[in-house]
Design an enzyme around this catalytic site. Sequence first.
Site, PDB file in Angstrom:
ATOM      1  N   GLU A   1     -16.722  -4.333  25.055  1.00 37.91           N
ATOM      2  CA  GLU A   1     -15.903  -5.543  25.100  1.00 37.91           C
ATOM      3  C   GLU A   1     -14.693  -5.466  24.172  1.00 37.91           C
ATOM      4  O   GLU A   1     -13.579  -5.846  24.552  1.00 37.91           O
ATOM      5  CB  GLU A   1     -16.739  -6.778  24.721  1.00 37.91           C
ATOM      6  CG  GLU A   1     -17.825  -7.145  25.714  1.00 37.91           C
ATOM      7  CD  GLU A   1     -19.130  -6.415  25.462  1.00 37.91           C
ATOM      8  OE1 GLU A   1     -20.101  -6.669  26.204  1.00 37.91           O
ATOM      9  OE2 GLU A   1     -19.182  -5.576  24.532  1.00 37.91           O
TER      10      GLU A   1
ATOM     11  N   SER B   1     -21.286  -9.855  38.206  1.00 33.58           N
ATOM     12  CA  SER B   1     -21.669 -11.171  37.671  1.00 33.58           C
ATOM     13  C   SER B   1     -20.460 -12.026  37.340  1.00 33.58           C
ATOM     14  O   SER B   1     -20.488 -13.245  37.502  1.00 33.58           O
ATOM     15  CB  SER B   1     -22.523 -10.986  36.410  1.00 33.58           C
ATOM     16  OG  SER B   1     -23.739 -10.346  36.714  1.00 33.58           O
TER      17      SER B   1
ATOM     18  N   ASN C   1      -7.415  11.608   4.467  1.00 36.97           N
ATOM     19  CA  ASN C   1      -7.264  11.753   3.013  1.00 36.97           C
ATOM     20  C   ASN C   1      -8.557  11.450   2.256  1.00 36.97           C
ATOM     21  O   ASN C   1      -8.596  11.495   1.027  1.00 36.97           O
ATOM     22  CB  ASN C   1      -6.119  10.882   2.488  1.00 36.97           C
ATOM     23  CG  ASN C   1      -6.301   9.402   2.779  1.00 36.97           C
ATOM     24  OD1 ASN C   1      -7.427   8.893   2.803  1.00 36.97           O
ATOM     25  ND2 ASN C   1      -5.192   8.696   2.994  1.00 36.97           N
TER      26      ASN C   1
ATOM     27  N   HIS D   1      -4.147   3.275  -3.280  1.00 36.56           N
ATOM     28  CA  HIS D   1      -4.223   2.738  -1.914  1.00 36.56           C
ATOM     29  C   HIS D   1      -3.485   1.418  -1.767  1.00 36.56           C
ATOM     30  O   HIS D   1      -2.630   1.272  -0.897  1.00 36.56           O
ATOM     31  CB  HIS D   1      -5.682   2.546  -1.494  1.00 36.56           C
ATOM     32  CG  HIS D   1      -5.830   1.770  -0.224  1.00 36.56           C
ATOM     33  ND1 HIS D   1      -5.603   2.323   1.016  1.00 36.56           N
ATOM     34  CD2 HIS D   1      -6.162   0.461   0.003  1.00 36.56           C
ATOM     35  CE1 HIS D   1      -5.787   1.401   1.946  1.00 36.56           C
ATOM     36  NE2 HIS D   1      -6.135   0.276   1.358  1.00 36.56           N
TER      37      HIS D   1
ATOM     38  N   HIS E   1       0.845  -1.192   0.000  1.00 36.04           N
ATOM     39  CA  HIS E   1       0.000   0.000   0.000  1.00 36.04           C
ATOM     40  C   HIS E   1       0.887   1.251   0.000  1.00 36.04           C
ATOM     41  O   HIS E   1       1.343   1.680   1.062  1.00 36.04           O
ATOM     42  CB  HIS E   1      -0.892   0.019   1.242  1.00 36.04           C
ATOM     43  CG  HIS E   1      -1.701  -1.225   1.430  1.00 36.04           C
ATOM     44  ND1 HIS E   1      -1.164  -2.401   1.911  1.00 36.04           N
ATOM     45  CD2 HIS E   1      -3.018  -1.475   1.203  1.00 36.04           C
ATOM     46  CE1 HIS E   1      -2.116  -3.322   1.972  1.00 36.04           C
ATOM     47  NE2 HIS E   1      -3.242  -2.785   1.549  1.00 36.04           N
TER      48      HIS E   1
ATOM     49  N   HIS F   1     -27.937 -15.752  25.001  1.00 33.78           N
ATOM     50  CA  HIS F   1     -26.924 -15.620  26.049  1.00 33.78           C
ATOM     51  C   HIS F   1     -26.242 -16.953  26.374  1.00 33.78           C
ATOM     52  O   HIS F   1     -25.430 -17.008  27.294  1.00 33.78           O
ATOM     53  CB  HIS F   1     -27.562 -15.052  27.327  1.00 33.78           C
ATOM     54  CG  HIS F   1     -27.759 -13.569  27.291  1.00 33.78           C
ATOM     55  ND1 HIS F   1     -28.438 -12.939  26.274  1.00 33.78           N
ATOM     56  CD2 HIS F   1     -27.360 -12.583  28.145  1.00 33.78           C
ATOM     57  CE1 HIS F   1     -28.452 -11.632  26.505  1.00 33.78           C
ATOM     58  NE2 HIS F   1     -27.809 -11.396  27.636  1.00 33.78           N
TER      59      HIS F   1
END
Length: 637
Positions: A392, A369, A181, A255, A24, A454
């Site tokens: 997370e 928990s 950019n 790119h 790149h 869950h």
Amino acid sequence: MQKKQADTIRFLCADMVEKAKSGHPGAPMGLADIMVVLSQKLKHNPKDPTWINRDRLVFSGGHASSLVYAFLHLSGYDVSLEDLKNFRQLGSKTPGHPEITTPGVEMATGPLGQGVANAVGLAMASKYAANLLNTEETKIIDHKVYCLCGDGDLQEGISYEACALAGHHCLDNLVIIYDSNAITIEGNTNVAWSENVKTRFEAQGFEVARIDGHNYDEIEFALSEANSKERPYLIIANTSIAKGALELEGSHQAHGAPLGEELIKQAKIAAGFDPEKSFNIDEDVLLRFRAAIELGDLAQANWQKELAKISDEKKALLDALLKPDFSKIAYPEFGDKKIATRDSNGTILNAIAKAVPGFIGGSADLAPSNKTTLKEQGDFPNGKNMHFGIREHAMAAINNAFARYGLFLPFSATFFIFSDYLKASARIAALMGVKHYFVFTHDSIGVGEDGPTHQPIEQLSQFRAMPNFYTYRPADGNENVECWKTALKLNSPAAFVCSRQGLAPLGKAEFGEVKNGAYLLKNTKKAKITFVASGSEVNLALQTAKILDEKGVGVNVVSAPCFDLLCEQPKEYIDKIFDKNTLIIAVEAATAYEWYKFADEVYGMNSFGESGKADDLFKHFAFVPEKLADFALEKLK
């Protein structure tokens, strides 16, 4: 002279990509002017890439790796011109995206946004280290953290998560330089993005400046201003991708593909460079960059003088942070008490935190928990309890940076099902081989009433499949202790997958140890069946063994808290715990397909869970002794 330095970087990067026929060139060429000025601001020592008080520089856009390597070589790190010529080649120091095996690379960055969160983590680690080690008279930790990022990094959600936390903690040691950019692979960013980045970061608590990323005076002013900020600082640098690449300047076509030999030659002519020379570095340019060595030696020598002034207590603390002593941990004993492994794990975490100064961590808003609160240890930035909010992914990437900082052993905690939100960061932890510990609770259908959204089903298999990552699923508190003893010795990340429900204690093992990943818990002469299980299913296997024993069918039971360690054992040990003359059945409330590596049959889940009480769910999905016994007898026929 600055322009000549910048053009040298541009053409080094273009030559690297061209020789490799891969890479790149666009972002490195666009960032070259900023890199020149930034290189004059950095406090670092190329002769000692691990100096603890160096400024940290993170390249979040891993596709700008040629810029990383050009900067490292020019500055005097152990990255040679030959290494630049071997860009993206097998076994080189210059891989396609930055990896920590290259001297001077702080973080392995590949997936966009990771580096932004890593930079936030390094800044947080620096703040915490300063609070531990600095006094009014001595400043052992007073460095900056710089991050170069692009449009793609800021479009990824992880950057929003991390930067919100950076603003919350007023991380005035953090400087993010945004290479604006307006180009991504598909074209101009306006095809999918129109937000006001300045307003977004100001809302998150950042100071924001906007500059021309090719104007040296503006770059110099913005970077100088960073030292006077009381909040994290975002510099929006408007740049042209592939600056200097003639007709490809500003185009998305620059790119991710080589520019072509002819265009590079014409660009060199336009800049006053010899078009026939590749990988060319004039002596005056090299002298300017290599001043980093002398300046780095001086900065580190002055720091050593400051270090000599600190008290014996601070010196002892620094030594303990640099070289953690796990022999001082007073591990708990759980005896015959029935206890959820999330609870036993919480007790263990507190024992480690009490004995090891660098042990620190937190949860994504689930500490009560997950049972991960470190009692009487205070809150970050002055204490060991880190509050990440419901973030997370950023949590895991931030703690990867804590692990790379050099002083800390971090843990990240959440429900096992939400590990999906941080998988990319966990993978980077494994790739780097950092000591980062993941606490995943609510490990199975035993979650119960919260239902299938869950209840983790395939997650165990996912993490077990990851190289250099050790997933522990202990069956009781005492086994949990042994899992931690093993994990702390490994130079790799580990996960502790813990139950919500109470688990009965195991009996005494016949032989073998947790450090082997699995061991024979019940050994029967002339056994016909061997059950292998982890976590809550170990007790199920023991109960089923009693039923079968009464029917005259001898059963061995193997507890396997760490599948990954088991796979590393020699054949002799594996043959010892898995009697080949028996029917080997793996039992796990998960998909568990990986167990076919050792087992003849897998007694697991082949669907998502349901909403209901845990006991009802285990019965519904046939994880009860009578059903398992019937299955084993049927397969034995």
